[in-house]
Write a protein that holds these residues in place. Structure first.
Motif, PDB file in Angstrom:
ATOM      1  N   ARG B  34       0.844  -1.209   0.000  1.00 35.78           N
ATOM      2  CA  ARG B  34       0.000   0.000   0.000  1.00 35.78           C
ATOM      3  C   ARG B  34       0.877   1.256   0.000  1.00 35.78           C
ATOM      4  N   ARG B  37       2.140   2.151  -3.264  1.00 36.85           N
ATOM      5  CA  ARG B  37       1.131   2.778  -4.140  1.00 36.85           C
ATOM      6  C   ARG B  37       0.850   4.213  -3.723  1.00 36.85           C
ATOM      7  N   ASP B  39       0.182   5.251  -0.410  1.00 39.38           N
ATOM      8  CA  ASP B  39      -0.671   5.378   0.767  1.00 39.38           C
ATOM      9  C   ASP B  39       0.195   5.799   1.973  1.00 39.38           C
TER      10      ASP B  39
END
Lengths: 116, 207
Positions: B34, B37, B39
């Motif tokens: 995450r 990506r 986050d």
């Protein structure tokens, strides 16, 4: 009471907490380091295209070197020209002096012939 | 950057996942994906997991809390830039330890000659309350802080991070025999200092 060396070493080196909201401070730095390059890129983009070229400093340096070189060549040719003029003037002066000496010698020779 | 080979490198700091080591690793792997990506909440979770390890390594190397905080932040900012190159949770931990040690050693070399703690201060602290564990621990930390940067990093990775010599060699990018030699000499020196200072500690068997 005496403790064993290596367990004591492990206890002495146990991890410590960096304090309240360390993660928050890192995230703030991550955010600012993401904003900073964008701002720098914007300032760079605002400059005229010619000023953004990375060849510009090299070109300026080459122009400067060429200008200094041309100045040196020009100085050298002017010096050579002045030397030629001085040599010509000297030869002319010697020639005039020689002619005058010859006139005086001829006059003296004529005087001696008339006396004898 | 190569991956750590042994399971010792997986023994990371605690994370608030109550499903055992396998569940913890799986949760961290998910957080890593995450974070890769973009986050930031997931990245914050990774920071919380490893902050104690990175900060304490930096603190024991640099000795000054402000410098340690700055270095630890630098390391996490740097790992955020390189998240795309990280292939697993173990690789992340390896990367963090390696970067922290190398940057700390670099900073110490720039600071050279690094200020050494006066030996008398340690003696006084130890003599004041010889049976007190906090004082003994402080004295040991002060003695470790007087080791040169590279042997200090080796000792910290061995006794703070619980890495085996092959993992230390991989983390610091040095030959295994050099690591063993640093460990042996540093421990001998520390034992001798402990004896000189009459610290309440038994030398034990060299490992």
């Amino acid at each position: 009471m005496s403790e064993d060396f290596e367990p004591a070493l492990r206890r002495a080196l146990r991890r410590e907490d960096p304090g309240e909201d360390f993660a928050g401070r890192v995230i703030a730095r991550v955010d600012s380091s993401a904003v900073e390059p964008a701002r720098v890129a914007k300032i760079r983009a605002a400059r005229p295209r010619i000023l953004r070229s990375r060849w510009l400093p090299a070109a300026l340096a080459a122009c400067l070197i060429a200008a200094v070189g041309l100045f040196q060549i020009r100085q050298h040719s002017l010096d050579a020209e002045r030397a030629d003029q001085a040599r010509a003037q000297l030869l002319q002066a010697l020639s005039i002096a020689s002619h005058n000496v010859n006139v005086v010698r001829a006059a003296i020779a004529r005087e001696e012939n008339s006396n004898s | 950057m190569s991956l750590p080979a042994t399971a010792a490198s997986l023994s990371g700091p605690s994370v608030a996942v109550g499903a055992g080591p396998r569940g913890r690793t799986a949760a961290l792997e998910t957080a890593l994906v995450r974070a890769q990506r973009g986050d930031l909440a997931a990245f914050r979770e990774l920071i919380r997991t490893y902050q104690d390890s990175v900060y304490t390594l930096a603190l024991r190397m640099l000795k000054v809390r402000e410098d340690a905080e700055d270095l630890a932040q630098d390391v996490f900012v740097s790992v955020h830039r390189h998240l795309g190159e990280i292939v697993s949770e173990a690789h992340l931990l390896f990367w963090l330890r390696r970067t922290t040690c190398h940057r700390a050693i670099d900073r110490l070399r720039r600071r050279w000659p690094y200020p050494a703690l006066p030996l008398e201060a340690v003696t006084e602290a130890a003599a004041a309350e010889p049976d007190s564990d906090p004082l003994l621990e402080r004295s040991l930390r002060d003695l470790i802080a007087r080791l040169p940067p590279t042997p200090r990093a080796v000792v910290l990775l061995r006794y703070q991070e619980d890495l085996d010599p092959p993992d230390i060699a991989q983390t610091l990018g040095m030959p295994l025999n050099t690591v063993k030699s640093h460990l042996k000499r540093s421990l001998a020196l520390l034992r001798r200092r402990c004896e000189e200072l009459r610290l309440p500690i038994s030398p034990g068997e060299p490992s």
